[in-house]
Design an enzyme around this catalytic site. Structure first.
Site, PDB file in Angstrom:
ATOM      1  N   ILE A 118     105.149   5.958 -17.185  1.00  0.00           N
ATOM      2  CA  ILE A 118     105.478   5.181 -15.986  1.00  0.00           C
ATOM      3  C   ILE A 118     105.968   6.102 -14.877  1.00  0.00           C
ATOM      4  O   ILE A 118     105.672   5.893 -13.699  1.00  0.00           O
ATOM      5  CB  ILE A 118     106.523   4.097 -16.305  1.00  0.00           C
ATOM      6  CG1 ILE A 118     106.040   3.263 -17.496  1.00  0.00           C
ATOM      7  CG2 ILE A 118     106.737   3.192 -15.115  1.00  0.00           C
ATOM      8  CD1 ILE A 118     106.978   2.160 -17.877  1.00  0.00           C
ATOM      9  N   ASP A 150     111.741  16.933 -16.224  1.00  0.00           N
ATOM     10  CA  ASP A 150     111.177  16.401 -17.470  1.00  0.00           C
ATOM     11  C   ASP A 150     111.217  17.484 -18.538  1.00  0.00           C
ATOM     12  O   ASP A 150     110.881  18.644 -18.296  1.00  0.00           O
ATOM     13  CB  ASP A 150     109.728  15.944 -17.236  1.00  0.00           C
ATOM     14  CG  ASP A 150     109.245  15.015 -18.336  1.00  0.00           C
ATOM     15  OD1 ASP A 150     108.972  13.840 -18.045  1.00  0.00           O
ATOM     16  OD2 ASP A 150     109.142  15.470 -19.502  1.00  0.00           O
ATOM     17  N   ALA A 171     113.477   8.926 -20.962  1.00  0.00           N
ATOM     18  CA  ALA A 171     114.015   8.238 -22.145  1.00  0.00           C
ATOM     19  C   ALA A 171     113.112   8.549 -23.329  1.00  0.00           C
ATOM     20  O   ALA A 171     111.956   8.949 -23.158  1.00  0.00           O
ATOM     21  CB  ALA A 171     114.052   6.719 -21.918  1.00  0.00           C
ATOM     22  N   THR A 192     114.513  -1.843 -19.516  1.00  0.00           N
ATOM     23  CA  THR A 192     113.492  -2.632 -20.195  1.00  0.00           C
ATOM     24  C   THR A 192     113.965  -4.056 -20.460  1.00  0.00           C
ATOM     25  O   THR A 192     115.173  -4.296 -20.624  1.00  0.00           O
ATOM     26  CB  THR A 192     113.140  -1.953 -21.545  1.00  0.00           C
ATOM     27  OG1 THR A 192     112.352  -2.841 -22.323  1.00  0.00           O
ATOM     28  CG2 THR A 192     114.386  -1.601 -22.354  1.00  0.00           C
ATOM     29  N   ASP A 193     113.013  -4.975 -20.570  1.00  0.00           N
ATOM     30  CA  ASP A 193     113.362  -6.358 -20.926  1.00  0.00           C
ATOM     31  C   ASP A 193     113.838  -6.467 -22.373  1.00  0.00           C
ATOM     32  O   ASP A 193     114.439  -7.468 -22.772  1.00  0.00           O
ATOM     33  CB  ASP A 193     112.174  -7.306 -20.683  1.00  0.00           C
ATOM     34  CG  ASP A 193     110.912  -6.944 -21.453  1.00  0.00           C
ATOM     35  OD1 ASP A 193     110.904  -5.926 -22.194  1.00  0.00           O
ATOM     36  OD2 ASP A 193     109.914  -7.685 -21.319  1.00  0.00           O
ATOM     37  N   GLU A 194     113.578  -5.409 -23.177  1.00  0.00           N
ATOM     38  CA  GLU A 194     113.966  -5.473 -24.597  1.00  0.00           C
ATOM     39  C   GLU A 194     115.467  -5.530 -24.800  1.00  0.00           C
ATOM     40  O   GLU A 194     115.933  -5.861 -25.891  1.00  0.00           O
ATOM     41  CB  GLU A 194     113.411  -4.271 -25.351  1.00  0.00           C
ATOM     42  CG  GLU A 194     111.913  -4.281 -25.427  1.00  0.00           C
ATOM     43  CD  GLU A 194     111.393  -3.254 -26.414  1.00  0.00           C
ATOM     44  OE1 GLU A 194     112.171  -2.766 -27.256  1.00  0.00           O
ATOM     45  OE2 GLU A 194     110.193  -2.952 -26.332  1.00  0.00           O
ATOM     46  N   TYR A 235     115.862   1.815 -30.308  1.00  0.00           N
ATOM     47  CA  TYR A 235     115.422   2.064 -28.924  1.00  0.00           C
ATOM     48  C   TYR A 235     116.099   1.104 -27.959  1.00  0.00           C
ATOM     49  O   TYR A 235     116.746   1.511 -26.986  1.00  0.00           O
ATOM     50  CB  TYR A 235     113.887   1.943 -28.811  1.00  0.00           C
ATOM     51  CG  TYR A 235     113.419   1.765 -27.379  1.00  0.00           C
ATOM     52  CD1 TYR A 235     113.564   2.787 -26.434  1.00  0.00           C
ATOM     53  CD2 TYR A 235     112.860   0.553 -26.947  1.00  0.00           C
ATOM     54  CE1 TYR A 235     113.167   2.617 -25.109  1.00  0.00           C
ATOM     55  CE2 TYR A 235     112.461   0.371 -25.627  1.00  0.00           C
ATOM     56  CZ  TYR A 235     112.616   1.408 -24.716  1.00  0.00           C
ATOM     57  OH  TYR A 235     112.229   1.231 -23.404  1.00  0.00           O
ATOM     58  N   LYS A 245     118.896   1.657 -24.858  1.00  0.00           N
ATOM     59  CA  LYS A 245     118.615   1.290 -23.459  1.00  0.00           C
ATOM     60  C   LYS A 245     119.692   0.310 -22.961  1.00  0.00           C
ATOM     61  O   LYS A 245     120.147   0.404 -21.833  1.00  0.00           O
ATOM     62  CB  LYS A 245     117.219   0.673 -23.315  1.00  0.00           C
ATOM     63  CG  LYS A 245     116.065   1.649 -23.494  1.00  0.00           C
ATOM     64  CD  LYS A 245     116.062   2.797 -22.487  1.00  0.00           C
ATOM     65  CE  LYS A 245     115.750   2.362 -21.080  1.00  0.00           C
ATOM     66  NZ  LYS A 245     115.558   3.510 -20.152  1.00  0.00           N
ATOM     67  N   ASN A 273     104.398  -2.341 -19.698  1.00  0.00           N
ATOM     68  CA  ASN A 273     103.467  -1.780 -18.720  1.00  0.00           C
ATOM     69  C   ASN A 273     102.153  -1.371 -19.386  1.00  0.00           C
ATOM     70  O   ASN A 273     102.144  -0.954 -20.546  1.00  0.00           O
ATOM     71  CB  ASN A 273     104.049  -0.509 -18.104  1.00  0.00           C
ATOM     72  CG  ASN A 273     105.157  -0.757 -17.097  1.00  0.00           C
ATOM     73  OD1 ASN A 273     105.222  -0.091 -16.081  1.00  0.00           O
ATOM     74  ND2 ASN A 273     106.040  -1.707 -17.369  1.00  0.00           N
ATOM     75  N   LYS A 312     101.112   4.034 -27.989  1.00  0.00           N
ATOM     76  CA  LYS A 312     101.416   2.675 -27.546  1.00  0.00           C
ATOM     77  C   LYS A 312     100.228   1.744 -27.790  1.00  0.00           C
ATOM     78  O   LYS A 312      99.076   2.183 -27.894  1.00  0.00           O
ATOM     79  CB  LYS A 312     101.830   2.673 -26.068  1.00  0.00           C
ATOM     80  CG  LYS A 312     103.036   3.547 -25.749  1.00  0.00           C
ATOM     81  CD  LYS A 312     104.288   3.057 -26.432  1.00  0.00           C
ATOM     82  CE  LYS A 312     105.613   3.653 -25.982  1.00  0.00           C
ATOM     83  NZ  LYS A 312     105.718   5.040 -25.583  1.00  0.00           N
ATOM     84  N   PRO A 341      96.680   1.747 -25.326  1.00  0.00           N
ATOM     85  CA  PRO A 341      95.907   2.997 -25.441  1.00  0.00           C
ATOM     86  C   PRO A 341      95.496   3.315 -26.873  1.00  0.00           C
ATOM     87  O   PRO A 341      94.437   3.898 -27.091  1.00  0.00           O
ATOM     88  CB  PRO A 341      96.853   4.074 -24.918  1.00  0.00           C
ATOM     89  CG  PRO A 341      97.963   3.377 -24.281  1.00  0.00           C
ATOM     90  CD  PRO A 341      97.988   1.964 -24.712  1.00  0.00           C
ATOM     91  N   GLY A 371     111.741  -5.721 -38.133  1.00  0.00           N
ATOM     92  CA  GLY A 371     112.547  -6.303 -37.049  1.00  0.00           C
ATOM     93  C   GLY A 371     111.757  -6.622 -35.792  1.00  0.00           C
ATOM     94  O   GLY A 371     112.330  -6.818 -34.711  1.00  0.00           O
TER      95      GLY A 371
END
Ligand code: NAD
Ligand code: DAU
Length: 332
Positions: free
Chosen positions: A13, A33, A80, A121-123, A148, A152, A178, A187, A190, A273
């Site tokens: 991203i 990075d 991250a 993240t929405d997680e 993870y 976050k 994304n 992921k 891909p 989980g």
């Protein structure tokens, strides 16, 4: 014209954000990075040399971070450890980068009084039932499931505390899943596209009823730019584009778009989980900041993404064999 420090800009991203900003604004970007397995220099080619620089280093390196933050106007923090499956195998780099790394960034922006935007993240909100009409919004309580998402969530809370206690000029965004170019082959999307290109079958975890709320990476970038330009300091904005799909239907769509029968995939072991459903209500971003996504058709965006992987075999082949070897060990 601003000088923006982008952490994690060689990842999926972050690199899309760098391309997006440099092609649409006069801003200058410095990427910090570490080039972990997930970072790739090749995602940052073809950029204007006079407005772009890559610094290879760790966000936990306080002296390096201090110098780079001092020299910037704005910091956008993407760096991250990002993959749930890896966090279930070895949580330690997640704790280090996502928590200590974010703490290190916050101390530097506090010292130098710089504007900070934290990418999350929405997680952090956990998951929803399949047929629940409720979606995540800015008031949803935190309830993360995996190493993870819990790191976050912890990083978001650090940012909130630094805003409240030290007046750090920060905003936070929590985005849904994304898709787009430059995403690592570990992921979901891909992995399936490159499996088909490599003559292997796509792999579906469990029953595939799990729902993700897909958004194109360019729409994530435009939302982050909008928050930088118009967001209120101290606030959180949820980013999503009404892209709910279950995993089974996404695998079937990929197979169909690539000219295969929709049944040509394997069921593999489920993720321990495994979150059932994510869904974002981004009303606040629309109503308060006037943001709208540009990608209105998931199928068109997916087709463009498939074309990108087809056209860039050298980019993804670098990581494919090692990634699949890791999945074989996990039985996935
Ligand atoms: P990614 O794994 O593709 O990229 C992460 C980048 O961070 C890599 O370039 C890696 O080299 C770099 N990095 C890792 N540890 C570092 C360290 N200690 N110091 C410096 N750099 C380091 O991740 P992504 O999918 O591009 O996610 C980027 C950010 O967006 C993350 O904060 C993630 O939580 C968030 N996010 C991702 C999604 C998604 O769908 N992928 C959705 C919402 C939010
Ligand atoms: O919601 C935002 C999050 O989306 C980000 O915070 C994470 O960084 C990002 O990795 C992503 O997390 P997910 O766990 O949802 O993404 P992943 O691509 O790993 O998996 C998407 C779904 O697909 C999930 O339900 C698991 C499933 N899956 C995944 C793989 C790799 C499969 O069915 N088969 C697979 O091969």
């Amino acid at each position: 014209m601003a000088r923006i420090l982008v952490t994690g800009g060689a990842g999926f991203i972050g690199s899309n954000f760098v391309h997006f900003v440099l092609s649409r604004t006069p801003h200058t970007i410095v990427v910090l990075d570490k080039l972990t397995y997930a970072g790739n220099r090749e995602s940052l080619t073809g950029l204007p040399e006079e407005r772009f620089q890559l610094v290879v280093g760790d966000i936990c390196d306080a002296a390096l971070v201090d110098a780079l933050v001092a020299d910037s106007d704005i910091v956008v923090h993407y760096a991250a450890e990002s993959h749930n499956d890896n966090s279930l195998h070895d949580p330690s780099p997640f704790v280090e980068t996502n928590l200590i790394g974010t703490y290190t960034m916050l101390e530097a922006v506090r010292k130098h009084g710089k504007r900070f935007h934290h990418i999350s993240t929405d997680e952090v909100y956990g998951d929803l039932d399949l047929n629940d009409p409720v979606r995540f919004n800015e008031s949803t309580p935190y309830n993360p499931s995996s190493p993870y998402s819990s790191t976050k969530a912890g990083s978001d809370l650090l940012v909130r505390a630094w805003v409240r206690s030290f007046d750090v000029q920060a905003t936070i965004s929590n985005c849904s899943n994304n898709y787009g170019p430059f995403q690592h082959v570990e992921k979901f999307i891909p992995r399936q596209i490159t499996n088909i290109l490599a003559g292997q079958r796509p792999k579906l975890y469990g029953t595939g009823e799990n729902v993700r709320d897909w958004i194109h990476a360019d729409d994530h970038s435009s939302a982050v730019l909008t928050i930088l330009e118009k967001g209120t300091i101290g606030e959180t904005y949820l980013i999503g584009a009404n892209g709910e799909k279950n995993n089974k239907s996404v695998i079937e769509m990929i197979l169909r778009l690539m000219g295969h029968d929709e049944t040509e995939y394997d069921h593999v072991n489920d993720r321990p989980g495994h979150d059932l459903r994510y869904a974002i209500d981004s009303t606040r971003l629309h109503e308060e900041l006037g943001w709208e996504p540009a990608y209105t058709s998931f199928e068109d965006g997916l087709l463009a993404t498939i074309d990108w992987y087809r056209a860039h075999p050298l980019w993804w082949q670098r990581d494919k064999a090692a990634t699949e070897a890791r999945y074989t060990e996990l039985g996935r």
